[in-house]
Design an enzyme around this catalytic site. Structure first.
Site, mmCIF file in Angstrom:
data_model
loop_
_atom_site.group_PDB
_atom_site.id
_atom_site.type_symbol
_atom_site.label_atom_id
_atom_site.label_comp_id
_atom_site.label_asym_id
_atom_site.label_seq_id
_atom_site.Cartn_x
_atom_site.Cartn_y
_atom_site.Cartn_z
ATOM 1 N N CYS A 1 43.708 39.621 44.098
ATOM 2 C CA CYS A 1 42.482 39.450 44.879
ATOM 3 C C CYS A 1 41.263 39.574 43.961
ATOM 4 O O CYS A 1 41.287 40.299 42.973
ATOM 5 C CB CYS A 1 42.417 40.506 45.990
ATOM 6 S SG CYS A 1 40.983 40.304 47.087
ATOM 7 N N ASP B 1 38.693 41.112 44.650
ATOM 8 C CA ASP B 1 38.095 42.425 44.918
ATOM 9 C C ASP B 1 37.814 43.183 43.613
ATOM 10 O O ASP B 1 38.711 43.356 42.788
ATOM 11 C CB ASP B 1 39.064 43.235 45.800
ATOM 12 C CG ASP B 1 38.412 44.478 46.375
ATOM 13 O OD1 ASP B 1 37.883 45.296 45.592
ATOM 14 O OD2 ASP B 1 38.433 44.644 47.611
ATOM 15 N N ARG C 1 37.546 46.101 42.950
ATOM 16 C CA ARG C 1 38.240 47.380 42.767
ATOM 17 C C ARG C 1 39.687 47.213 42.301
ATOM 18 O O ARG C 1 40.408 48.194 42.141
ATOM 19 C CB ARG C 1 38.227 48.168 44.088
ATOM 20 C CG ARG C 1 36.822 48.487 44.582
ATOM 21 C CD ARG C 1 36.835 48.903 46.040
ATOM 22 N NE ARG C 1 37.280 47.809 46.921
ATOM 23 C CZ ARG C 1 37.411 47.920 48.237
ATOM 24 N NH1 ARG C 1 37.142 49.079 48.818
ATOM 25 N NH2 ARG C 1 37.806 46.894 48.957
ATOM 26 N N HIS D 1 46.453 43.933 48.027
ATOM 27 C CA HIS D 1 46.020 45.336 48.033
ATOM 28 C C HIS D 1 45.704 45.770 49.458
ATOM 29 O O HIS D 1 45.196 44.987 50.260
ATOM 30 C CB HIS D 1 44.822 45.560 47.102
ATOM 31 C CG HIS D 1 43.549 44.917 47.569
ATOM 32 N ND1 HIS D 1 42.554 45.622 48.202
ATOM 33 C CD2 HIS D 1 43.114 43.626 47.518
ATOM 34 C CE1 HIS D 1 41.549 44.800 48.496
ATOM 35 N NE2 HIS D 1 41.868 43.585 48.100
ATOM 36 N N CYS E 1 42.361 45.198 52.104
ATOM 37 C CA CYS E 1 41.754 43.934 51.655
ATOM 38 C C CYS E 1 40.817 43.375 52.746
ATOM 39 O O CYS E 1 41.237 43.152 53.883
ATOM 40 C CB CYS E 1 42.848 42.923 51.331
ATOM 41 S SG CYS E 1 42.207 41.348 50.706
HETATM 42 CO CO CO Z 1 41.127 41.813 48.778
#
Ligand code: CO
Length: 214
Positions: A43, A45, A47, A99, A102
């Site tokens: 992803c 993302d 993080r 994750h 998400c």
């Molecule tokens: Co995500």
């Protein structure tokens, strides 16, 4: 107001000096070649940084990231990355990493309207709808969304295994395995979803078994 990004150049300079101090040959070695054994499909993302999560240095993991780690059969970008990783770099493992928590998966689960991205998240809703009965049996909304994070990663493993790139690689006897993982933002640990596959048939079978497990 224009906000300065000067600190990024400072960070970069410090990083470059630190890497050089730790290993004077570091940059020289990487200039000429990369020989990663892993392709990470994860992803976007912020993080979930690929290299840090699995403790790998630059040069050790080839990376493709998009919203909610989706592998769409007609996505030329993802297909090109997979093609390059398998045929040129000869990676041994492809890690499809979802994750928990998400945002893309949560939006898909709950039919949240986000605009343009809704069209992308539609792919995850296809996964949701396929497993709707089981998902609806999970009362806690966060747990339900997290289960969809797992199912989505498992589904994308199958999609990777269905590509012409992987099918041809396996046909010529190339050793490459596709794995499905889910990463926890809470403790930084990766969970293996038990769908690792070295063939298309194996991928489909393991997905079915893992999806039926609650
Ligand atoms: Co995500």
């Amino acid at each position: 107001m224009h906000q300065s990004i000067e600190h990024l150049f400072t960070n970069n300079k410090n990083w470059s000096e630190r890497m050089h101090a730790e290993d004077p040959d570091y940059f020289r070695r990487l200039v000429n070649q990369q020989t990663p054994e892993y392709l990470w499909i994860g992803c976007s993302d912020s993080r979930v940084p690929a290299n840090q999560v699995v403790g790998l240095a630059p040069g050790e993991v080839f990376v493709h990231r998009n919203i909610a780690n989706v592998v769409v059969h007609t996505d030329l970008n993802a297909l090109s990355v997979i093609h390059y990783a398998v045929e040129m770099l000869r990676v041994k493992h492809i890690l499809v990493v979802g994750h928990y928590g998400c945002g893309g998966v949560k939006a898909a689960m709950n039919d949240n309207k986000t605009g343009l991205t809704d069209n992308w998240l539609r792919h995850i809703q296809d996964v949701r709808d396929r497993h709707l009965d089981r998902l609806e049996r999970i009362d806690d909304p966060a747990a339900r969304a997290n289960r969809l994070c797992e199912l989505n990663a498992m589904h994308q493993v199958v999609n990777v295994c269905q590509t012409s790139v992987l099918r041809e690689a396996w046909q010529r006897g190339q050793n490459v395995t596709v794995h499905g993982w889910c990463y926890s933002l809470e403790d930084g640990l990766v969970r293996d979803l038990a769908v690792s596959a070295g063939s298309r048939e194996e991928a489909v079978e393991r997905y079915r078994d893992a999806a039926e497990r609650d």
